[in-house]
Enzyme design. Structure first.
Site, short mmCIF file in Angstrom:
data_model
loop_
_atom_site.label_atom_id
_atom_site.label_comp_id
_atom_site.label_asym_id
_atom_site.label_seq_id
_atom_site.Cartn_x
_atom_site.Cartn_y
_atom_site.Cartn_z
N LYS A 93 -6.48 16.33 -18.42
CA LYS A 93 -6.58 15.14 -17.55
C LYS A 93 -8.00 14.59 -17.54
CE LYS A 93 -2.70 16.64 -14.68
NZ LYS A 93 -2.52 18.04 -15.13
P1 5BU Z 1 5.59 23.82 -12.79
O1 5BU Z 1 5.33 25.26 -12.57
O2 5BU Z 1 6.82 23.54 -13.65
O3 5BU Z 1 5.58 23.02 -11.52
O4 5BU Z 1 4.32 23.34 -13.66
C1 5BU Z 1 4.08 22.01 -13.97
C2 5BU Z 1 2.93 21.87 -14.94
O5 5BU Z 1 2.80 20.50 -15.29
C3 5BU Z 1 1.56 22.30 -14.42
O6 5BU Z 1 0.85 22.87 -15.50
C4 5BU Z 1 0.89 21.00 -14.01
O7 5BU Z 1 -0.51 20.99 -14.23
C5 5BU Z 1 1.54 19.98 -14.91
N1 5BU Z 1 1.69 18.64 -14.33
C6 5BU Z 1 2.48 18.39 -13.22
O8 5BU Z 1 3.09 19.28 -12.66
N2 5BU Z 1 2.60 17.11 -12.76
C7 5BU Z 1 1.95 16.06 -13.31
O9 5BU Z 1 2.12 14.92 -12.88
C8 5BU Z 1 1.14 16.35 -14.45
C9 5BU Z 1 1.03 17.63 -14.93
BR1 5BU Z 1 0.25 14.96 -15.28
#
Ligand code: 5BU
Length: 266
Positions: A93
């Site tokens: 990011k």
């Molecule tokens: P989760 O454990 O499935 O919630 O992880 C989601 C991943 O996606 C995590 O590594 C975040 O940094 C990433 N992410 C997110 O959740 N939402 C966003 O809008 C963005 C990245 Br951009």
């Protein structure tokens, strides 16, 4: 099945070599899953990749959250990812001005030397994309930028007008591989897809087979619905790495995503 048959119009419209590479791998593995490998030890990361590699088409990292990070261990991890046919996507990011973003591709983590994709905000203006591309160019590599057009977290400030401008500028830039869309809200995603058109990827975090609210403002939508609404890749973290059986969970997400793609183009 040929990738052109599985991917339909996206195969002919998304012409960047990186997009083609992703679509081919996804087609072979029958999976539109990017693993968000949010484990904070190198051993945990290796174990996870070994278990789920065959079921996922890309690997998303946060290089700066690993407690025992070392250049040697990370090099070996990236080599294993390449051998497992995974694009490596550092979710950094970036958000600074172009020249600083270029320098941030180097530094101790040297992201330019191992990442195929990185995320960036367009808040500082379009030169950030040129800065990141210059970073890869400095080490004789190529890569693609995923611009944050939407986010999955509640209360985020990426309002529709902002999203529209990001899409307008991003679709015109060859260095932009695609956009991050909000996987937790299929209606928002469908709007994003119609603004983007067919020529760029949309990848979506905020996806879980257990739809609803996650930790600390995260929101989750259904994987198949995200793909039907126009997502080309579901980014899944805890749904896989926190599961009792990560390999089985990854296979379930792969199946849900693949079903969505075939239905979308059927
Ligand atoms: P989760 O454990 O499935 O919630 O992880 C989601 C991943 O996606 C995590 O590594 C975040 O940094 C990433 N992410 C997110 O959740 N939402 C966003 O809008 C963005 C990245 Br951009």
């Amino acid at each position: 099945m040929e990738p052109s048959a599985a991917w339909g119009v996206r195969w002919s419209a998304a012409t960047s070599p990186m997009a083609k590479r992703y679509m081919e791998v996804a087609n072979i593995k029958q999976s539109l899953v990017c693993l968000a490998a949010d484990r904070n030890t190198m051993a945990g990361l290796f174990e996870l990749m070994e278990a789920v590699g065959p079921h996922v088409a890309a690997l998303k990292t946060h290089v700066d959250l690993v407690d025992d990070w070392s250049p040697e261990a990370w090099g070996a991890f990236c080599k294993a990812a390449n051998e497992a046919d995974l694009l490596i996507f550092e979710d950094r990011k970036f958000a600074d001005i172009g020249k600083i973003s270029r320098s941030q591709m180097a530094g101790i983590y040297d992201i330019r030397s191992w990442s195929d994709l990185v995320t960036a905000h367009l808040i500082s203006g379009p030169d950030i994309v040129d800065g990141l591309q210059a970073g890869w160019n400095d080490v004789g590599r190529t890569g693609g930028v995923l611009l944050l057009a939407q986010m999955s977290s509640r209360g985020n400030l990426l309002h529709p007008d902002y999203t529209r401008e990001v899409v307008e500028k991003g679709t015109a830039h060859d260095g932009v591989f695609g956009f991050i869309g909000n996987g937790s809200r299929p209606a928002e995603l469908a709007t994003l897809r119609s603004a983007v058109g067919e020529g760029k990827m949309i990848w979506t975090p905020g996806v879980n087979l257990a739809v609803g609210d996650g930790e600390m403002g995260q929101r989750y939508g259904d994987p198949t619905e995200a793909v039907l609404a126009g997502s080309d890749c579901i980014i899944v973290g805890s749904g896989i790495h926190k599961a009792d059986d990560p390999a089985a969970a990854a296979a379930a997400y792969a199946e849900a995503s693949w079903k969505g793609l075939l239905q979308r183009n059927g």
